[in-house]
Every structure is written in structure tokens, then in C-alpha cells.
Write a protein that holds these residues in place. Sequence first.
Motif, PDB file in Angstrom:
ATOM      1  N   VAL A  24      54.842 -34.350 -18.937  1.00 11.28           N
ATOM      2  CA  VAL A  24      53.844 -33.286 -18.941  1.00 11.28           C
ATOM      3  C   VAL A  24      53.181 -33.179 -17.581  1.00 11.28           C
ATOM      4  O   VAL A  24      52.940 -32.100 -17.075  1.00 11.28           O
ATOM      5  CB  VAL A  24      52.769 -33.550 -20.028  1.00 11.28           C
ATOM      6  CG1 VAL A  24      51.609 -32.582 -19.891  1.00 11.28           C
ATOM      7  CG2 VAL A  24      53.386 -33.436 -21.402  1.00 11.28           C
TER       8      VAL A  24
ATOM      9  N   GLU B 176      64.938 -27.265 -19.801  1.00 10.23           N
ATOM     10  CA  GLU B 176      63.625 -27.401 -19.180  1.00 10.23           C
ATOM     11  C   GLU B 176      63.312 -26.278 -18.191  1.00 10.23           C
ATOM     12  O   GLU B 176      62.398 -26.381 -17.402  1.00 10.23           O
ATOM     13  CB  GLU B 176      63.472 -28.773 -18.490  1.00 10.23           C
ATOM     14  CG  GLU B 176      63.259 -29.911 -19.469  1.00 10.23           C
ATOM     15  CD  GLU B 176      64.528 -30.339 -20.178  1.00 10.23           C
ATOM     16  OE1 GLU B 176      65.581 -30.430 -19.537  1.00 10.23           O
ATOM     17  OE2 GLU B 176      64.462 -30.575 -21.385  1.00 10.23           O
TER      18      GLU B 176
ATOM     19  N   THR C 125      55.236 -20.949 -24.763  1.00 11.47           N
ATOM     20  CA  THR C 125      53.803 -21.242 -24.762  1.00 11.47           C
ATOM     21  C   THR C 125      53.145 -20.474 -25.884  1.00 11.47           C
ATOM     22  O   THR C 125      53.276 -19.251 -25.975  1.00 11.47           O
ATOM     23  CB  THR C 125      53.165 -20.840 -23.409  1.00 11.47           C
ATOM     24  OG1 THR C 125      53.847 -21.521 -22.358  1.00 11.47           O
ATOM     25  CG2 THR C 125      51.695 -21.214 -23.378  1.00 11.47           C
TER      26      THR C 125
ATOM     27  N   VAL D 288      59.939 -22.143 -20.805  1.00 15.54           N
ATOM     28  CA  VAL D 288      58.852 -22.785 -21.547  1.00 15.54           C
ATOM     29  C   VAL D 288      58.308 -21.812 -22.574  1.00 15.54           C
ATOM     30  O   VAL D 288      57.980 -20.676 -22.251  1.00 15.54           O
ATOM     31  CB  VAL D 288      57.718 -23.228 -20.587  1.00 15.54           C
ATOM     32  CG1 VAL D 288      56.562 -23.837 -21.354  1.00 15.54           C
ATOM     33  CG2 VAL D 288      58.252 -24.220 -19.564  1.00 15.54           C
TER      34      VAL D 288
ATOM     35  N   TRP E  95      52.937 -26.039 -26.024  1.00 14.01           N
ATOM     36  CA  TRP E  95      54.111 -25.613 -25.266  1.00 14.01           C
ATOM     37  C   TRP E  95      55.274 -26.575 -25.479  1.00 14.01           C
ATOM     38  O   TRP E  95      55.099 -27.698 -25.896  1.00 14.01           O
ATOM     39  CB  TRP E  95      53.780 -25.492 -23.781  1.00 14.01           C
ATOM     40  CG  TRP E  95      53.518 -26.826 -23.126  1.00 14.01           C
ATOM     41  CD1 TRP E  95      52.332 -27.481 -23.073  1.00 14.01           C
ATOM     42  CD2 TRP E  95      54.470 -27.660 -22.482  1.00 14.01           C
ATOM     43  NE1 TRP E  95      52.490 -28.675 -22.424  1.00 14.01           N
ATOM     44  CE2 TRP E  95      53.790 -28.808 -22.039  1.00 14.01           C
ATOM     45  CE3 TRP E  95      55.836 -27.542 -22.227  1.00 14.01           C
ATOM     46  CZ2 TRP E  95      54.430 -29.835 -21.357  1.00 14.01           C
ATOM     47  CZ3 TRP E  95      56.482 -28.571 -21.550  1.00 14.01           C
ATOM     48  CH2 TRP E  95      55.761 -29.695 -21.116  1.00 14.01           C
TER      49      TRP E  95
ATOM     50  N   ARG F 255      55.635 -25.717 -13.461  1.00  8.78           N
ATOM     51  CA  ARG F 255      56.410 -25.171 -14.568  1.00  8.78           C
ATOM     52  C   ARG F 255      55.718 -25.361 -15.908  1.00  8.78           C
ATOM     53  O   ARG F 255      55.782 -24.498 -16.774  1.00  8.78           O
ATOM     54  CB  ARG F 255      57.778 -25.849 -14.612  1.00  8.78           C
ATOM     55  CG  ARG F 255      58.690 -25.237 -15.647  1.00  8.78           C
ATOM     56  CD  ARG F 255      60.071 -25.833 -15.630  1.00  8.78           C
ATOM     57  NE  ARG F 255      60.626 -25.751 -14.294  1.00  8.78           N
ATOM     58  CZ  ARG F 255      61.492 -26.611 -13.789  1.00  8.78           C
ATOM     59  NH1 ARG F 255      61.910 -27.618 -14.501  1.00  8.78           N
ATOM     60  NH2 ARG F 255      61.953 -26.477 -12.576  1.00  8.78           N
ATOM     61  N   TYR F 256      55.078 -26.510 -16.112  1.00  7.85           N
ATOM     62  CA  TYR F 256      54.484 -26.832 -17.398  1.00  7.85           C
ATOM     63  C   TYR F 256      52.961 -26.762 -17.333  1.00  7.85           C
ATOM     64  O   TYR F 256      52.372 -27.085 -16.309  1.00  7.85           O
ATOM     65  CB  TYR F 256      54.887 -28.241 -17.837  1.00  7.85           C
ATOM     66  CG  TYR F 256      56.373 -28.474 -17.812  1.00  7.85           C
ATOM     67  CD1 TYR F 256      57.223 -27.740 -18.630  1.00  7.85           C
ATOM     68  CD2 TYR F 256      56.925 -29.414 -16.957  1.00  7.85           C
ATOM     69  CE1 TYR F 256      58.591 -27.948 -18.605  1.00  7.85           C
ATOM     70  CE2 TYR F 256      58.297 -29.625 -16.930  1.00  7.85           C
ATOM     71  CZ  TYR F 256      59.121 -28.895 -17.750  1.00  7.85           C
ATOM     72  OH  TYR F 256      60.470 -29.096 -17.726  1.00  7.85           O
TER      73      TYR F 256
ATOM     74  N   SER G  12      46.299 -23.796 -19.775  1.00 11.34           N
ATOM     75  CA  SER G  12      46.858 -22.742 -18.935  1.00 11.34           C
ATOM     76  C   SER G  12      45.836 -21.619 -18.848  1.00 11.34           C
ATOM     77  O   SER G  12      45.372 -21.128 -19.884  1.00 11.34           O
ATOM     78  CB  SER G  12      48.165 -22.236 -19.549  1.00 11.34           C
ATOM     79  OG  SER G  12      48.700 -21.194 -18.785  1.00 11.34           O
TER      80      SER G  12
ATOM     81  N   ALA H 271      59.496 -27.077 -23.620  1.00 14.41           N
ATOM     82  CA  ALA H 271      60.626 -26.569 -22.864  1.00 14.41           C
ATOM     83  C   ALA H 271      61.656 -26.087 -23.884  1.00 14.41           C
ATOM     84  O   ALA H 271      61.858 -26.726 -24.909  1.00 14.41           O
ATOM     85  CB  ALA H 271      61.212 -27.647 -21.971  1.00 14.41           C
TER      86      ALA H 271
END
Length: 127
Positions: A16, A120, A125, A123, A114, A22-23, A107, A116
Motif C-alpha cells: 500500500v 497492478e 476505487t 485500480v 481500493w 498509483r495507489y 484519495s 489493483a
Amino acid sequence: MAVSVVAVLLVSGCYVSTDYGRYPEGKLVQNAALVRTWAGEGAELALKENKVFSAAGLTLKYFSCPSDGLRRKSGDGTWSSIDDGDSTSVLLRFEDGCSAAMWTGESEGKTVLWAATEDENQVLTLK
């Protein structure tokens, strides 16, 4: 063995905090804050107080299914949460035996769930 290490990292939520671009940034969340309907990208997940859930159109990587892997799924089941120190993981167990994990994050100042979805690179969300 590499597959086992990756599986452990995915389940523990350790990655994470390794790729913030990206995450969503990991976040610890109490169960009371998880209990609500999460939605986004054509999917909906209702986590209820009695540790049951209802999902519609949830595209995730599933485990313990007749055909493991990425797919779109709807149905009911039970959920549980685990804190790893940086974030809270939510484990979903569908009535048909399939399971999946999502993580809590932040976010744009909002708490999100979220996961992947494809190598990966994509994502899902839910807000």
C-alpha cells in the motif's frame, strides 16, 4: 516461492505504501467507518454492521474460486477487517466460497476502498 511472497504482500497490504503515485495512501479505519455503501466505476459494495455484505459488479482478483483471477462478480457474503499498522484490509468472503481483499486508503481527502484489478496497473476505487 515468489508467488507466495507476492500473495503475502497482497494480503498484508504491505505494498500500500510503496507506490503512492498509483495507489491511494494507506489509512487505518475503524469498523464503524467501513459500514456503509461504497460505490464507483460501475461497482457497489454495501458493508453492513453484522459483518455481511452485498456486492454488485465488483471487478477484483478472486481467490478460492473454481476459476480464480480477475472477474466481475455480484453476490452476498461476510466481511472482516485486519489492520497492518499502515492501513486496514477488508477481506470479502462470498457465499459461493470466492474471496477477495480490498484496502482502505485516502484519495483527495476522502477515505476509499481500493484494489489493483489487472497486473497492478488498474485500480478499482470505491468511495
